[in-house]
Design a protein around this motif. Structure first.
Motif, PDB file in Angstrom:
ATOM      1  N   SER A  84      48.631 -10.832  15.596  1.00 23.81           N
ATOM      2  CA  SER A  84      47.450 -10.536  16.404  1.00 23.81           C
ATOM      3  C   SER A  84      46.510 -11.737  16.431  1.00 23.81           C
ATOM      4  CB  SER A  84      46.705  -9.324  15.835  1.00 23.81           C
ATOM      5  OG  SER A  84      46.122  -9.636  14.588  1.00 23.81           O
ATOM      6  N   LEU A  85      45.661 -11.781  17.465  1.00 22.63           N
ATOM      7  CA  LEU A  85      44.702 -12.876  17.585  1.00 22.63           C
ATOM      8  C   LEU A  85      43.773 -12.913  16.387  1.00 22.63           C
ATOM      9  CD1 LEU A  85      43.324 -15.143  19.184  1.00 22.63           C
ATOM     10  CD2 LEU A  85      41.985 -13.398  20.367  1.00 22.63           C
ATOM     11  N   GLY A 109      42.115 -15.670  11.484  1.00 23.39           N
ATOM     12  CA  GLY A 109      41.835 -15.640  10.052  1.00 23.39           C
ATOM     13  C   GLY A 109      42.664 -16.642   9.274  1.00 23.39           C
ATOM     14  N   LEU A 110      43.951 -16.770   9.636  1.00 17.18           N
ATOM     15  CA  LEU A 110      44.820 -17.738   8.965  1.00 17.18           C
ATOM     16  C   LEU A 110      44.339 -19.169   9.186  1.00 17.18           C
ATOM     17  CD1 LEU A 110      48.299 -16.133   9.755  1.00 17.18           C
ATOM     18  CD2 LEU A 110      47.163 -16.219   7.512  1.00 17.18           C
ATOM     19  N   LEU A 111      43.907 -19.439  10.424  1.00 17.33           N
ATOM     20  CA  LEU A 111      43.403 -20.779  10.722  1.00 17.33           C
ATOM     21  C   LEU A 111      42.132 -21.081   9.942  1.00 17.33           C
ATOM     22  CD1 LEU A 111      43.977 -20.920  14.584  1.00 17.33           C
ATOM     23  CD2 LEU A 111      45.131 -22.317  12.855  1.00 17.33           C
ATOM     24  N   LEU A 112      41.231 -20.095   9.878  1.00 16.19           N
ATOM     25  CA  LEU A 112      39.972 -20.309   9.180  1.00 16.19           C
ATOM     26  C   LEU A 112      40.172 -20.481   7.680  1.00 16.19           C
ATOM     27  CD1 LEU A 112      37.633 -17.796  11.069  1.00 16.19           C
ATOM     28  CD2 LEU A 112      37.690 -20.292  11.258  1.00 16.19           C
ATOM     29  N   GLN A 113      41.198 -19.837   7.118  1.00 21.74           N
ATOM     30  CA  GLN A 113      41.473 -19.975   5.692  1.00 21.74           C
ATOM     31  C   GLN A 113      41.854 -21.410   5.329  1.00 21.74           C
ATOM     32  OE1 GLN A 113      44.415 -17.112   4.430  1.00 21.74           O
ATOM     33  NE2 GLN A 113      43.241 -15.370   5.211  1.00 21.74           N
ATOM     34  N   SER A 114      42.542 -22.086   6.256  1.00 23.31           N
ATOM     35  CA  SER A 114      42.992 -23.445   5.975  1.00 23.31           C
ATOM     36  C   SER A 114      42.013 -24.506   6.481  1.00 23.31           C
ATOM     37  CB  SER A 114      44.366 -23.687   6.612  1.00 23.31           C
ATOM     38  OG  SER A 114      44.288 -23.514   8.021  1.00 23.31           O
ATOM     39  N   ALA A 115      40.939 -24.056   7.116  1.00 22.34           N
ATOM     40  CA  ALA A 115      39.962 -25.016   7.660  1.00 22.34           C
ATOM     41  C   ALA A 115      38.895 -25.321   6.625  1.00 22.34           C
ATOM     42  CB  ALA A 115      39.331 -24.450   8.923  1.00 22.34           C
ATOM     43  N   SER A 116      38.364 -26.514   6.688  1.00 21.38           N
ATOM     44  CA  SER A 116      37.266 -26.896   5.804  1.00 21.38           C
ATOM     45  C   SER A 116      36.086 -27.342   6.651  1.00 21.38           C
ATOM     46  CB  SER A 116      37.690 -28.021   4.852  1.00 21.38           C
ATOM     47  OG  SER A 116      38.111 -29.147   5.596  1.00 21.38           O
ATOM     48  N   ALA A 117      34.895 -27.035   6.202  1.00 17.82           N
ATOM     49  CA  ALA A 117      33.696 -27.378   6.949  1.00 17.82           C
ATOM     50  C   ALA A 117      33.482 -28.896   6.950  1.00 17.82           C
ATOM     51  CB  ALA A 117      32.482 -26.684   6.345  1.00 17.82           C
ATOM     52  N   VAL A 118      33.026 -29.419   8.083  1.00 12.48           N
ATOM     53  CA  VAL A 118      32.696 -30.840   8.190  1.00 12.48           C
ATOM     54  C   VAL A 118      31.241 -31.013   7.763  1.00 12.48           C
ATOM     55  CG1 VAL A 118      32.492 -32.816   9.738  1.00 12.48           C
ATOM     56  CG2 VAL A 118      34.360 -31.166  10.056  1.00 12.48           C
ATOM     57  N   VAL A 119      31.026 -31.791   6.733  1.00 12.09           N
ATOM     58  CA  VAL A 119      29.666 -31.960   6.224  1.00 12.09           C
ATOM     59  C   VAL A 119      29.163 -33.382   6.393  1.00 12.09           C
ATOM     60  CG1 VAL A 119      29.874 -30.073   4.581  1.00 12.09           C
ATOM     61  CG2 VAL A 119      30.576 -32.373   3.903  1.00 12.09           C
ATOM     62  N   ASP A 120      30.067 -34.337   6.585  1.00 13.08           N
ATOM     63  CA  ASP A 120      29.643 -35.725   6.743  1.00 13.08           C
ATOM     64  C   ASP A 120      29.044 -35.941   8.122  1.00 13.08           C
ATOM     65  OD1 ASP A 120      30.582 -36.324   4.216  1.00 13.08           O
ATOM     66  OD2 ASP A 120      32.579 -36.890   4.949  1.00 13.08           O
ATOM     67  N   VAL A 121      27.929 -36.638   8.173  1.00 15.54           N
ATOM     68  CA  VAL A 121      27.237 -36.928   9.427  1.00 15.54           C
ATOM     69  C   VAL A 121      27.048 -38.431   9.530  1.00 15.54           C
ATOM     70  CG1 VAL A 121      25.113 -36.641  10.749  1.00 15.54           C
ATOM     71  CG2 VAL A 121      26.073 -34.705   9.501  1.00 15.54           C
ATOM     72  N   GLU A 122      27.335 -38.978  10.706  1.00 15.82           N
ATOM     73  CA  GLU A 122      27.140 -40.402  10.959  1.00 15.82           C
ATOM     74  C   GLU A 122      26.149 -40.582  12.093  1.00 15.82           C
ATOM     75  OE1 GLU A 122      30.980 -42.953  10.470  1.00 15.82           O
ATOM     76  OE2 GLU A 122      31.553 -41.129  11.528  1.00 15.82           O
ATOM     77  N   THR A 123      25.396 -41.646  12.049  1.00 12.00           N
ATOM     78  CA  THR A 123      24.535 -42.024  13.156  1.00 12.00           C
ATOM     79  C   THR A 123      25.195 -43.196  13.871  1.00 12.00           C
ATOM     80  OG1 THR A 123      22.543 -41.312  12.002  1.00 12.00           O
ATOM     81  CG2 THR A 123      22.258 -42.823  13.863  1.00 12.00           C
ATOM     82  N   LEU A 124      25.573 -42.964  15.146  1.00  6.45           N
ATOM     83  CA  LEU A 124      26.336 -43.938  15.909  1.00  6.45           C
ATOM     84  C   LEU A 124      25.657 -44.226  17.235  1.00  6.45           C
ATOM     85  CD1 LEU A 124      29.898 -42.378  15.525  1.00  6.45           C
ATOM     86  CD2 LEU A 124      29.007 -44.330  14.265  1.00  6.45           C
ATOM     87  N   PRO A 125      25.892 -45.421  17.805  1.00  7.21           N
ATOM     88  CA  PRO A 125      25.506 -45.607  19.211  1.00  7.21           C
ATOM     89  C   PRO A 125      26.233 -44.593  20.066  1.00  7.21           C
ATOM     90  CG  PRO A 125      26.120 -47.696  18.184  1.00  7.21           C
ATOM     91  CD  PRO A 125      26.519 -46.609  17.224  1.00  7.21           C
TER      92      PRO A 125
END
Length: 210
Positions: A8-9, A14-30
């Protein structure tokens, strides 16, 4: 061979979210380097787009009242007082004249409509126009697409969204981003200086791509 039953969707998500990790690094770019990134902070317009009233087509800029009495049999004959390309800073329109104007070029002060060239004889010195036009017909107004201080993107918005090609033109010269990469680009022209260059010459707009 072992068969697999559909998932099921909700379970797949849920399976995808279990293996995902939050992105916490932030960069300041042009902004021109923020390709395929996700906004970490709001992207807010600093200028209007377009930054001036402009023509959306090749034709003739003039005052609509000069066409009030035209017919197919009795066209208006207007002297062509100037030629305006994209990137030019036009002079005020002379009374009862027309300015030859190209796509993207700023309207000269005093003009309030644009006649497409296909509706004229495309005269270089004097142009014949057989079609009446309304005030502001074929005019793209300053800020019609984006207004100053308008929100262009919220945190978490990926640069694959339709607003992304506008980011370099309208936000600050730098943007804080997370690393998730897709910014389309537009070919630069002589009237499209890169973002962050100040001041922008009259008749110029800031480049919206790399």
């Amino acid at each position: 061979m072992q068969s697999r039953s559909p998932v099921s969707l909700e379970k797949a998500t849920g399976l995808l979210l279990q293996s995902a990790s939050a992105v916490v690094d932030v960069e300041t770019l042009p902004l021109t380097d923020a390709v395929k990134r996700v906004a970490a902070k709001p992207v807010v317009a600093r200028t209007a787009q377009p930054p001036f009233d402009r023509s959306p087509l090749d034709g003739y800029a003039l005052h609509h009242a000069d066409l009030d009495n035209v017919t197919a049999a009795a066209p208006a004959l207007l002297p062509v007082s100037q030629l305006i390309h994209a990137g030019d800073a036009p002079a005020p329109l002379r009374p009862h004249s027309a300015a030859r104007i190209m796509t993207g070029a700023p309207l000269p002060p005093g003009a309030d409509c644009v006649v497409r060239q296909e509706e004229t004889d495309m005269g270089a010195d004097v142009v014949a126009i057989r079609v009446r036009h309304e005030r502001y017909q074929n005019v793209v107004f300053k800020g019609e697409f984006v207004r100053p201080e308008q929100m262009l993107a919220i945190p978490g918005m990926c640069s694959t969204t339709p607003v992304s090609p506008c980011w370099p033109a309208k936000a600050s010269a730098q943007q804080q981003c997370t690393d998730d990469r897709a910014l389309p680009s537009c070919p630069p022209g002589r009237n499209w200086p890169p973002p962050g260059r100040r001041p922008v010459r009259p008749g110029f707009t800031i480049r919206t791509g790399r």
